[in-house]
Design a protein around this motif. Structure first.
Motif: not given
Length: 327
Positions: A58-65, A70-81, A140-149
């Protein structure tokens, strides 16, 4: 004069017979213990191999070091949690499922499974707050997420304190799910203390411990498929080396956080269990964390430490109300 000598011979023979019996009993006990250990070890190895083949990704893998997180992403809301787990949570993306289900109609939800958790790789890198925060931010930088709760359960409250001070222009608000506070530190654990736990795990006794323990998801809103996947990852990740190293670093991480406070202009919302089973300082210490916050709130719930499992709807409704006021 020969009778005493004969008596001594009889007593000596009787003593030898008793010692022989005791020796045979001791050998039998040792063999039984070794056989029991061998059975536990073999069952664990076979079960682990079977479970590995049954585990659904489930989810997707992001390379770190050069390792996979593993990161799991769901939902289409304007705000990111962005959700961070408590210590030892076997599979955060699955464990938070009841709360995720309540949030995704209104928010984009990202659950990060740190190294050693869920489907993420393990790491030998020190589990200091600095390293953990850096790894989360890199994801989060890899996912281009720069504003979130930012939302954190338990020990992630300590990591989040550092995080919100390092990246104040990115974090819109912090939500604590019975989050840890620096003033109520965990007990110090020396690295030598985790070696017996590694043996316990490697021999397969962690699996036996889980099987004999209570089901933490019994009676909660988890479907059978999710519970099965959670159990597989509980067996896989319990007492893994990365999490044990995190336990060793925990005391120093708490101590470092004592110098930190939430920025006064950062909205902070705490969900806190109303009756902590160990300390009566749980609520007062959380109150201190938000006493200087321009927008700080605390919600008490009649729940245990994993309150997001039992009260997802109430938590989601309050989060919507809270975030609606800070837009």
């Amino acid at each position: 004069m020969t009778e005493p000598a004969g008596k001594e011979v009889r007593n000596s023979t009787k003593t030898k017979r008793i010692l022989h019996i005791l020796l045979r009993v001791l050998v039998a006990v040792v063999i039984a213990i070794l056989l029991f250990i061998a059975i536990v070890y073999t069952v664990n190895k076979i079960s682990s191999h079977i479970e590995q083949n049954r585990m659904e990704q489930y989810g997707q893998h992001v390379s770190v070091n050069r390792k996979r997180m593993n990161v799991f992403i769901q939902g289409q809301g304007e705000e990111t949690v962005v959700i961070l787990p408590g210590y030892g949570t076997a599979a955060p993306a699955l464990d938070f499922k009841p709360l995720i289900s309540e949030l995704i109609p209104y928010y984009k939800v990202i659950v990060i499974e740190p190294f050693g958790y869920g489907l993420s790789d393990q790491t030998q890198k020190e589990r200091s707050t600095a390293n953990i925060v850096s790894e989360i931010h890199e994801v989060l930088q890899h996912l281009h997420v720069d504003r979130y709760i930012l939302m954190g359960h338990s020990i992630s409250g300590i990591y989040s304190l550092d995080y919100v001070n390092q990246y104040p222009n990115e974090v819109k608000a912090f939500i604590g799910l019975d989050s840890s506070v620096p003033s109520l530190s965990e007990q110090k654990i020396d690295s030598s203390e985790i070696e017996p736990i590694k043996w316990f795990r490697n021999l397969g006794f962690a699996r036996l411990q889980l099987k004999l323990g209570a089901d933490p998801y019994d009676g909660l809103p988890y479907d059978e498929q999710t519970k099965e996947r959670l159990n597989i990852l509980r067996y896989k990740n319990m007492y893994n080396t990365t999490q044990l190293n995190e336990a060793v670093s925990m005391y120093s991480n708490f101590k470092a956080a004592e110098q930190l406070t939430f920025p006064s202009n950062l909205p902070v919302l705490f969900f806190v269990q109303a009756d902590h089973p160990v300390t009566d300082r749980w609520i007062p210490e959380h109150e201190k964390q938000i006493e200087k916050s321009v927008h700080g709130e605390m919600v008490l719930l009649e729940a245990g430490h994993y309150l997001y499992r039992s009260h997802p709807k109430e938590i989601s409704e309050k989060i919507r109300d809270f975030t609606g006021k800070i837009k």
